[in-house]
Structure formats: structure tokens, C-alpha cells
Design an enzyme around this catalytic site. Sequence first.
Site, mmCIF file in Angstrom:
data_model
loop_
_atom_site.group_PDB
_atom_site.id
_atom_site.type_symbol
_atom_site.label_atom_id
_atom_site.label_comp_id
_atom_site.label_asym_id
_atom_site.label_seq_id
_atom_site.Cartn_x
_atom_site.Cartn_y
_atom_site.Cartn_z
ATOM 1 N N SER A 1 1.037 -1.137 0.090
ATOM 2 C CA SER A 1 -0.039 -0.074 0.021
ATOM 3 C C SER A 1 0.723 1.205 -0.179
ATOM 4 O O SER A 1 0.401 2.350 -0.081
ATOM 5 C CB SER A 1 -0.884 0.094 1.189
ATOM 6 O OG SER A 1 -0.219 0.003 2.437
ATOM 7 N N ARG A 2 1.902 1.068 0.271
ATOM 8 C CA ARG A 2 2.836 2.124 0.344
ATOM 9 C C ARG A 2 4.551 2.006 0.214
ATOM 10 O O ARG A 2 4.785 0.845 0.173
ATOM 11 C CB ARG A 2 2.651 3.079 1.801
ATOM 12 C CG ARG A 2 3.474 2.140 2.959
ATOM 13 C CD ARG A 2 3.206 3.152 4.226
ATOM 14 N NE ARG A 2 4.119 2.457 5.216
ATOM 15 C CZ ARG A 2 3.750 2.257 6.421
ATOM 16 N NH1 ARG A 2 2.590 2.689 6.847
ATOM 17 N NH2 ARG A 2 4.724 1.999 7.306
ATOM 18 N N VAL B 1 1.141 -10.527 7.708
ATOM 19 C CA VAL B 1 2.106 -11.751 7.316
ATOM 20 C C VAL B 1 2.803 -12.644 8.607
ATOM 21 O O VAL B 1 3.076 -13.490 8.188
ATOM 22 C CB VAL B 1 3.010 -11.260 6.318
ATOM 23 C CG1 VAL B 1 2.862 -10.789 5.021
ATOM 24 C CG2 VAL B 1 4.030 -10.465 7.136
ATOM 25 N N ASN C 1 7.916 -8.146 0.646
ATOM 26 C CA ASN C 1 8.389 -6.854 0.938
ATOM 27 C C ASN C 1 7.851 -6.430 2.312
ATOM 28 O O ASN C 1 8.608 -5.562 2.808
ATOM 29 C CB ASN C 1 7.913 -5.816 -0.162
ATOM 30 C CG ASN C 1 7.778 -4.517 0.342
ATOM 31 O OD1 ASN C 1 8.949 -3.868 0.222
ATOM 32 N ND2 ASN C 1 6.901 -3.926 0.711
ATOM 33 N N TYR D 1 16.464 -6.467 13.540
ATOM 34 C CA TYR D 1 16.211 -6.214 12.122
ATOM 35 C C TYR D 1 17.142 -6.725 11.177
ATOM 36 O O TYR D 1 17.023 -7.238 10.287
ATOM 37 C CB TYR D 1 15.984 -4.645 11.880
ATOM 38 C CG TYR D 1 15.932 -4.360 10.476
ATOM 39 C CD1 TYR D 1 14.457 -4.397 9.792
ATOM 40 C CD2 TYR D 1 16.589 -3.581 9.681
ATOM 41 C CE1 TYR D 1 14.179 -4.012 8.883
ATOM 42 C CE2 TYR D 1 16.585 -3.196 8.386
ATOM 43 C CZ TYR D 1 14.956 -3.223 7.852
ATOM 44 O OH TYR D 1 14.961 -2.848 6.903
ATOM 45 N N ALA E 1 19.438 -9.352 12.206
ATOM 46 C CA ALA E 1 19.344 -10.723 12.211
ATOM 47 C C ALA E 1 18.009 -11.105 11.303
ATOM 48 O O ALA E 1 18.096 -12.476 10.667
ATOM 49 C CB ALA E 1 18.855 -10.946 13.475
ATOM 50 N N LYS F 1 16.975 -9.491 8.496
ATOM 51 C CA LYS F 1 17.419 -9.513 7.107
ATOM 52 C C LYS F 1 18.197 -10.512 6.850
ATOM 53 O O LYS F 1 18.287 -11.027 5.580
ATOM 54 C CB LYS F 1 17.715 -7.997 6.749
ATOM 55 C CG LYS F 1 16.317 -7.006 7.167
ATOM 56 C CD LYS F 1 15.398 -7.269 6.235
ATOM 57 C CE LYS F 1 14.188 -6.224 6.114
ATOM 58 N NZ LYS F 1 13.186 -6.505 5.079
ATOM 59 N N ILE G 1 16.419 4.252 1.438
ATOM 60 C CA ILE G 1 15.312 4.665 0.810
ATOM 61 C C ILE G 1 14.420 5.679 1.417
ATOM 62 O O ILE G 1 14.062 5.091 2.482
ATOM 63 C CB ILE G 1 14.683 3.430 -0.047
ATOM 64 C CG1 ILE G 1 15.622 2.385 -0.418
ATOM 65 C CG2 ILE G 1 13.571 3.578 -1.071
ATOM 66 C CD1 ILE G 1 16.488 2.658 -1.639
HETATM 67 P P1 NAD Z 1 7.159 0.928 4.908
HETATM 68 O O1 NAD Z 1 7.203 1.293 6.492
HETATM 69 O O2 NAD Z 1 6.715 2.261 4.047
HETATM 70 O O3 NAD Z 1 6.391 -0.240 4.309
HETATM 71 C C1 NAD Z 1 6.290 -1.310 5.066
HETATM 72 C C2 NAD Z 1 5.045 -2.092 4.553
HETATM 73 O O4 NAD Z 1 5.123 -3.345 5.328
HETATM 74 C C3 NAD Z 1 3.628 -1.377 4.823
HETATM 75 O O5 NAD Z 1 2.696 -1.413 3.690
HETATM 76 C C4 NAD Z 1 3.100 -2.073 6.043
HETATM 77 O O6 NAD Z 1 1.694 -2.139 6.277
HETATM 78 C C5 NAD Z 1 3.652 -3.538 5.642
HETATM 79 N N1 NAD Z 1 3.660 -4.475 6.933
HETATM 80 C C6 NAD Z 1 4.162 -4.193 8.039
HETATM 81 N N2 NAD Z 1 3.984 -4.964 8.977
HETATM 82 C C7 NAD Z 1 2.990 -5.822 8.074
HETATM 83 C C8 NAD Z 1 2.678 -7.143 8.612
HETATM 84 N N3 NAD Z 1 2.603 -7.896 9.822
HETATM 85 N N4 NAD Z 1 1.806 -7.892 7.639
HETATM 86 C C9 NAD Z 1 1.749 -7.418 6.296
HETATM 87 N N5 NAD Z 1 2.295 -6.250 6.013
HETATM 88 C C10 NAD Z 1 3.028 -5.397 6.888
HETATM 89 O O7 NAD Z 1 8.686 0.845 4.815
HETATM 90 P P2 NAD Z 1 9.485 0.578 3.262
HETATM 91 O O8 NAD Z 1 10.597 1.417 3.445
HETATM 92 O O9 NAD Z 1 8.453 0.815 1.836
HETATM 93 O O10 NAD Z 1 10.029 -0.934 3.553
HETATM 94 C C11 NAD Z 1 9.641 -1.925 2.326
HETATM 95 C C12 NAD Z 1 10.605 -3.232 2.865
HETATM 96 O O11 NAD Z 1 11.989 -2.500 2.251
HETATM 97 C C13 NAD Z 1 10.489 -3.738 4.038
HETATM 98 O O12 NAD Z 1 10.823 -4.933 4.200
HETATM 99 C C14 NAD Z 1 11.900 -3.037 4.828
HETATM 100 O O13 NAD Z 1 12.582 -3.757 5.945
HETATM 101 C C15 NAD Z 1 12.702 -2.924 3.319
HETATM 102 N N6 NAD Z 1 13.717 -2.061 3.424
HETATM 103 C C16 NAD Z 1 13.497 -0.477 3.591
HETATM 104 C C17 NAD Z 1 14.724 0.330 3.615
HETATM 105 C C18 NAD Z 1 14.499 1.853 3.605
HETATM 106 O O14 NAD Z 1 15.408 2.626 3.397
HETATM 107 N N7 NAD Z 1 13.273 2.469 3.244
HETATM 108 C C19 NAD Z 1 15.947 -0.257 3.462
HETATM 109 C C20 NAD Z 1 16.241 -1.609 3.493
HETATM 110 C C21 NAD Z 1 15.161 -2.523 3.453
#
Ligand code: NAD
Length: 247
Positions: A14-15, A64, A90, A155, A157, A159, A188
Site C-alpha cells: 500500500s505504500r 503476514v 516486501n 532487524y 538478524a 534480514k 530509501i
Molecule cells: P514502509 O514502512 O513504508 O512499508 C512497509 C510495509 O509493510 C507497509 O505497507 C506495512 O503496512 C507493511 N507491513 C508491516 N507489517 C506488516 C505485517 N505484519 N503484515 C503485512 N504487512 C505489513 O517501509 P518501506 O521502506 O517501504 O519498506 C519496505 C521493505 O523494504 C521492508 O521490508 C523494509 O525492511 C525494506 N527496506 C527498507 C529500507 C528503507 O530505507 N526504506 C531499506 C532496506 C530495506
Amino acid sequence: MELIPGSAVVTGGSRGIGRAIALRLGQLGTPVAIGYTRNVDKAEQVAAAIVAAGGKAAAIQVDVSKAEQVDEFIAAASQAVGPIGILINNAGITRDSLLLRLQKQAWADVLATNLDGTFYCTQAVLRGMVKRRSGRIVNIASVVGIHGNAGQTNYAAAKAGIIGFTKSLAQEVAKRGITVNAVAPGFIATDMTASLPANIQDQYLNKIPSGRYGKPEDVAAAVTFFCSASAGYITGQVLSVDGGLSM
Ligand code: NAD
């Protein structure tokens, strides 16, 4: 770019990064099931944008970290958009703290969503992929899972676990036409990083050779590459999308 046949599931779509991935897959002609936890409006907007552009999409609620919800979610997703050829794990959360102060619940929650969720969703789609001898699984890890990060033991651990999971499953299913890869984003610009204090954000920026934060679309580009029909000989890989941060 031509993707493999079948529909896609994107958790946390969703985001942020998940949204960008869902939109990109939809643009490329793949029907997409968007998993969301709470924000039905935002998830519906992503689905509507895909449909408005001539694609097919559905928003479906799931936590999830709950195995029983995941099985229902995957069944509903295939019902709504068709047999699943692509899974993007994701969904992720952070609960940052130095280890001495880390609450046991914060450890459990981060492992449950990031790592258990990846396992549950993957297991739920895998049988269909094996039957059809075709599939692409892309797990969103993090550079933190490769290099570690003070304040993120839970986190990191999770990843790092995702990376081990990716390489092991890649070996299990390679002969069945299924690839399993991971993308490791650096910093990001999303809601997840927006909550970091400004001085920490600045410290990261100074370390990024590209001189900018990543965009969700930067990650989506790497993810869709792994999902392409021509990437069938690439499996068990971890691709960092970090502007050179981890060089
Ligand atoms: P975000 O917080 O904007 O999005 C995370 C999404 O995961 C949201 O839509 C949220 O509703 C969903 N979510 C959280 N818990 C959930 C659950 N129990 N069941 C289902 N959905 C769930 O963050 P983002 O930056 O878009 O992150 C997306 C992925 O990228 C994540 O796995 C995050 O760890 C990874 N990541 C992000 C960055 C960064 O810099 N933003 C860096 C490395 C990795």
C-alpha cells in the site's frame, strides 16, 4: 521488459517500496494482488491506479506474521488475480534499540513480520509454482542484513535470515524453473526512514556515493528485473540497491 507468466503478490504493497513494486509490475502487464495490513484506502488507490492504466489488481488484507491469515490471503489472491507466478516478500518493520535495552517483544515482532512472514508467504505460493514449473520469488532484505547496524540487532538478524533463506530455497527449487533472489536496499526515502532523526538521515546521506537517498522506484527496477522472463538463469543472488553505500 517481459515478465514471466502469472500474477504477482506484493506484501506491504500500500505504500513505500511495496507500492512502487506493485505499480511497476502492473505497468508491465502482470495482474497484482496488493497485501495491506490496515490502510485499505491506500491499498485500494494502488489497485485503482493499476486498473486505470489498463491492468488488473486487487487489494487484500493480511498480517503476514500470522500463518493462518497468510494461507487465506494467498488463496484469496489467486482467486482475485489468477495463479501466482511472482511473489514479492516486501512487508517489514523496524523496532530499533541498542541490545541492552531491546524489549523481547520488539525482537519477536521484527522477526515475526520480516522473517516468519517471508517463510509463510513463500510456503503458501510454492506448491503452485512447483506444479507449473515456473516462479519468481524476490525477498526484500537490507544492506543491514549484510553489514549489520548498531541499534538494529533484531532487524539485521531478520534480514540476514532472509538472505540465508533466499540462498537455501534457491538451491531447493532451481531445477523446477523457480528463481529466488533478494534485493538489499540501502537508505530509501519512505515512511520507514522518515521516522529517523534528521541527524541520522544526514549521516547516511554523507556516506552515500550517489549523493542522494534512494527512491522506491530504484528498488522496484531491481525487483522487476529478477521477475523478467530473461532472468531465469539468475538465482540465489543478493542485489544491493544503495547508491554505493555498502561498497
Ligand atoms: P514502509 O514502512 O513504508 O512499508 C512497509 C510495509 O509493510 C507497509 O505497507 C506495512 O503496512 C507493511 N507491513 C508491516 N507489517 C506488516 C505485517 N505484519 N503484515 C503485512 N504487512 C505489513 O517501509 P518501506 O521502506 O517501504 O519498506 C519496505 C521493505 O523494504 C521492508 O521490508 C523494509 O525492511 C525494506 N527496506 C527498507 C529500507 C528503507 O530505507 N526504506 C531499506 C532496506 C530495506
